[in-house]
Scaffold this active site. Structure first.
Site, PDB file in Angstrom:
ATOM      1  N   ASP A  98      31.045  10.165  42.174  1.00 48.14           N
ATOM      2  CA  ASP A  98      31.575  10.131  43.536  1.00 48.14           C
ATOM      3  C   ASP A  98      32.802   9.240  43.563  1.00 48.14           C
ATOM      4  O   ASP A  98      32.937   8.312  42.765  1.00 48.14           O
ATOM      5  CB  ASP A  98      30.513   9.650  44.537  1.00 48.14           C
ATOM      6  CG  ASP A  98      30.015   8.247  44.258  1.00 48.14           C
ATOM      7  OD1 ASP A  98      30.635   7.278  44.751  1.00 48.14           O
ATOM      8  OD2 ASP A  98      29.001   8.100  43.555  1.00 48.14           O
ATOM      9  N   GLU A 141      24.598   2.046  54.406  1.00 50.52           N
ATOM     10  CA  GLU A 141      24.326   0.910  53.528  1.00 50.52           C
ATOM     11  C   GLU A 141      24.856  -0.369  54.149  1.00 50.52           C
ATOM     12  O   GLU A 141      25.112  -0.445  55.341  1.00 50.52           O
ATOM     13  CB  GLU A 141      24.965   1.153  52.164  1.00 50.52           C
ATOM     14  CG  GLU A 141      26.467   1.435  52.247  1.00 50.52           C
ATOM     15  CD  GLU A 141      27.159   1.388  50.909  1.00 50.52           C
ATOM     16  OE1 GLU A 141      27.057   0.343  50.238  1.00 50.52           O
ATOM     17  OE2 GLU A 141      27.828   2.390  50.539  1.00 50.52           O
TER      18      GLU A 141
END
Length: 236
Positions: free
Chosen positions: A35, A126
């Protein structure tokens, strides 16, 4: 001394070990991917593909006020190199509702199509980079926010988004909620040599982000299964 035919066959190496069942082979199969974010601009897509990587997840948006200036070129680069690819959204639950941010994500690269090479979008939920770890939300409020995002994304695409997090953040900020384990595939970050504890009643991680330094750019991701599983995730 008389030797039985079976013992003789073993001695001569004529008895083969029992074959390993296909499901056991498949369980051990993994697929390399990676990613990338907007600040990770040095990416060699062709070399990554040649080395065996087969999927890429690319940052598209953040909150409701940021579109990655690198997204279009990174997405095109991944496509041209032959990757299965998709976008991700970095959540800011303190700024606006989950559905509002899902709509923003969908409007700026986070959509899904059944073309066989597009992954459903990923919600990156997150640690807050600029303040309180849980963005000032209670555990129940955080679960409600994620539910709003997930349900809106599903209503617009027919697909549930992937959810990226860590065991620590998920446990702390959602109370280890099990509200999403049957719908959204888990992308779990853990850099300690294994996926570690799986949160939220997910039976396993679909993708493990195992390091933030991939040889060809971005962060390394390991799909938990064979390439056919990645393809299935893309097609739905």
């Amino acid at each position: 001394m008389k030797v039985s035919a079976s013992l003789l066959a073993i001695a001569l190496g004529l008895v083969r070990a029992a074959p390993v069942p296909d499901f056991e082979i498949e369980k051990r199969s993994t697929v390399q991917g990676f990613d990338i974010s907007d600040y990770q601009t040095s990416v060699n897509f062709a070399a990554a593909y040649s080395s065996g990587a087969r999927f890429v997840i690319i940052k598209a948006t953040e909150g409701t006020g940021y579109i990655s200036p690198e997204f279009s070129s990174q997405y095109t680069g991944a496509t041209n190199a032959g990757f299965i690819r998709g976008g991700y959204h970095f959540a800011h639950p303190d700024e606006s509702s989950g559905s509002t941010q899902a709509a923003y994500f969908l409007a700026h690269g986070g959509g899904w199509s059944g073309d066989g090479i597009t992954l459903p979008g990923m919600l990156d939920i997150e640690y807050n980079p600029n303040g309180a770890e849980c963005y000032g939300l209670s555990q129940s409020a955080m679960v409600s926010w994620i539910t709003s995002f997930v349900n809106y994304y599903h209503s617009e695409t027919t697909r549930y988004p992937l959810i990226y997090s860590t065991n620590d953040w998920w446990s702390t900020c959602t109370g280890n909620s099990a509200a999403f384990h049957t719908e959204s595939p888990l992308v779990l970050a853990d850099y300690n040599g294994s996926p570690g504890t799986i949160p939220g009643d997910w039976p396993y991680q679909t993708i493990w982000q195992n390091t933030d330094s991939y040889a060809y750019g971005g962060d390394s991701d390991i799909f938990n299964g064979p390439l056919s599983g990645v393809q299935k995730l893309a097609t739905g």
